[in-house]
Design an enzyme around this catalytic site. Structure first.
Site, mmCIF file in Angstrom:
data_model
loop_
_atom_site.group_PDB
_atom_site.id
_atom_site.type_symbol
_atom_site.label_atom_id
_atom_site.label_comp_id
_atom_site.label_asym_id
_atom_site.label_seq_id
_atom_site.Cartn_x
_atom_site.Cartn_y
_atom_site.Cartn_z
ATOM 1 N N HIS A 28 -4.245 -1.290 -6.613
ATOM 2 C CA HIS A 28 -3.467 -0.125 -7.022
ATOM 3 C C HIS A 28 -4.418 0.979 -7.484
ATOM 4 O O HIS A 28 -5.134 0.818 -8.466
ATOM 5 C CB HIS A 28 -2.482 -0.511 -8.124
ATOM 6 C CG HIS A 28 -1.407 -1.425 -7.629
ATOM 7 N ND1 HIS A 28 -0.484 -2.028 -8.459
ATOM 8 C CD2 HIS A 28 -1.098 -1.845 -6.380
ATOM 9 C CE1 HIS A 28 0.342 -2.775 -7.728
ATOM 10 N NE2 HIS A 28 -0.029 -2.673 -6.472
ATOM 11 N N ASP A 30 0.817 -1.222 0.000
ATOM 12 C CA ASP A 30 0.000 0.000 0.000
ATOM 13 C C ASP A 30 0.847 1.266 0.000
ATOM 14 O O ASP A 30 0.413 2.315 0.481
ATOM 15 C CB ASP A 30 -0.954 0.030 1.206
ATOM 16 C CG ASP A 30 -1.791 -1.225 1.335
ATOM 17 O OD1 ASP A 30 -2.445 -1.588 0.343
ATOM 18 O OD2 ASP A 30 -1.768 -1.852 2.413
#
Length: 432
Positions: free
Chosen positions: A41, A13
């Site tokens: 993403h 992340d």
């Protein structure tokens, strides 16, 4: 050869998706090399948000070829839906823009059922899986019984392999977990239907295609998923993912030699986050942690789960630099730290009364460490409108300079917001 690997330098992340999208302007190809739909993403272009799970993050640039390599595990139903959403929003209009390796492993419904059943059975010892079937699919690959993407286009072989797999999977689901079972005929029908939709993207040998592209001088980005600290071998095992998230796996998965890689870019946030279970030395269980979580919108794009937040951990980041051979760094979400009187940076750990500067190999030791924090003056200015490095306030540049001196690795890219234009360059991506 101009191969650049982009790898997560924390617990995932970090903002790799945005960075790949920005980098893709100067690249000819983006190769996704591991993981599956457990990745999320998030890209923001002209205010429009796109979340990708399997399709490489270069897909929003029509001139960029995107490849899903052999090391990825593919949920064909998930990628079908992802492709449809992209096409409906004006992207991926040319099927030749996306190539899927024949030798990539499939995630099937029974993998997801097993994943969920195992996690439920763990009770207090949960790993924090996304339930996407990633682990069980990689298990099948390692035990040489996986069904591959290319099998979708050979009905007889698909039927044979699926019936064999279900003999084992149904037994486990029914007898170990008291769960529902699957019928081969139903699965085959669904798989053959989705195969027709995915046929335009089928590529028998992506390794050959990537190698030829590199030799012809094409600029190739290799996109990793998750982060270093979740690596199956070198992460905080067992609180890890089921694949190698390291830069070295880009070569193995894509089927190229390491000499093809020109540089390795490590992506990290200006602070630290982690999703799910496992040790997290700098975690902030207070109002500061809540502020970072809120300001950074730290909620998973795949699961929606809130991310645990803490100060930047240089011990873990230096470890990531070492095990990946990171040559350059990209710092993301610097803007999120606006509004703090002071900013903490972990420079060492205290374990059993002793100061240590290397990451313990045992997650149980890592759980016991206390972070040694150095404090850097904060800033109040909004960074999201900053266009050049010279426009950054002095306390912010002091923070950047401090990190650069501590890490001994150049920070070449700085992100001050989710948009493409909110990216500050210290040095260009490619050397030529």
């Amino acid at each position: 050869m101009s191969g650049v690997v982009v790898v997560g330098a924390q617990w995932g992340d970090e903002g790799k998706g945005k960075l790949i999208d920005v980098f893709a302007e100067k690249a000819d190809m983006v190769v996704r090399y591991q993981g599956g739909a457990n990745a999320g993403h998030t890209l923001v272009v002209n205010g429009q948000k796109t979340v990708l799970h399997l399709v490489p993050s270069g897909i929003l640039r029509p001139e960029t070829t995107c490849v899903i390599a052999s090391g990825v595990v593919i949920d064909v139903f998930s990628i079908r839906d992802e492709i449809k959403k992209l096409k409906d929003t004006g992207f991926l209009q040319n099927p030749k823009q996306l190539l899927i390796s024949d030798t990539a492993t499939l995630i099937l419904p029974y993998h997801k059922a097993l994943d969920a059943a195992r996690e439920a059975a763990l009770s207090d010892g949960k790993i924090g899986t996304t339930g996407k079937g990633i682990g069980p699919a990689y298990e099948d690959r390692a035990s040489r019984r996986a069904i591959l993407f290319g099998d979708l286009f050979d009905k007889d072989n698909l039927k044979k392999k699926l019936e064999l797999a279900l003999t084992e999977k149904n037994f486990m689901l029914e007898n170990y977990y008291k769960g529902s079972t699957f019928k081969a005929d139903d699965l085959i029908k669904d798989l053959l239907a989705v195969a027709e939709e995915l046929a335009p993207y089928r590529t028998k040998d992506t390794s050959l295609f990537i190698s030829k592209s590199l030799k012809s001088g094409k600029r190739v980005l290799f996109e990793g998923a998750q982060g270093t600290m979740l690596d199956i071998l070198h992460g905080t095992y067992p609180f890890v993912t089921s694949s190698s998230t390291l830069a070295s796996n880009a070569c193995a998965s894509a089927g190229i030699g390491p000499a093809s890689v020109q540089k390795v870019i490590g992506v990290f946030k200006a602070y630290t986050t982690r999703v799910g279970s496992g040790p997290f030395p700098t975690e902030l269980n207070d109002e500061i942690g809540k502020k970072i979580q809120a300001d950074g919108h730290e909620f998973g794009s795949t699961t929606g789960r809130s991310r645990r937040c803490g100060w930047l951990d240089l011990v873990a980041l230096k470890y990531a630099i070492r095990v990946n051979g990171i040559t350059n760094l990209a710092m993301m979400k610097l803007d999120v730290l606006t509004g703090h009187d002071r900013i903490g940076v972990c420079t060492a750990y205290k374990l059993n009364g002793e100061i240590i500067t290397d990451l313990p190999t045992s997650p149980y030791e890592l759980e016991k460490v206390e972070p040694v924090i150095e404090w850097i003056p904060g800033w109040t200015q909004d960074l999201t409108k900053v266009k050049t490095l010279s426009d950054l306030p002095r306390p912010t540049t002091n923070y950047i300079d401090y990190l650069g001196s501590q890490l001994g690795t150049p920070i070449d890219v700085i992100s001050v917001g989710p948009g493409r234009e909110q990216t500050l360059w210290v040095k260009p991506l490619f050397n030529n």
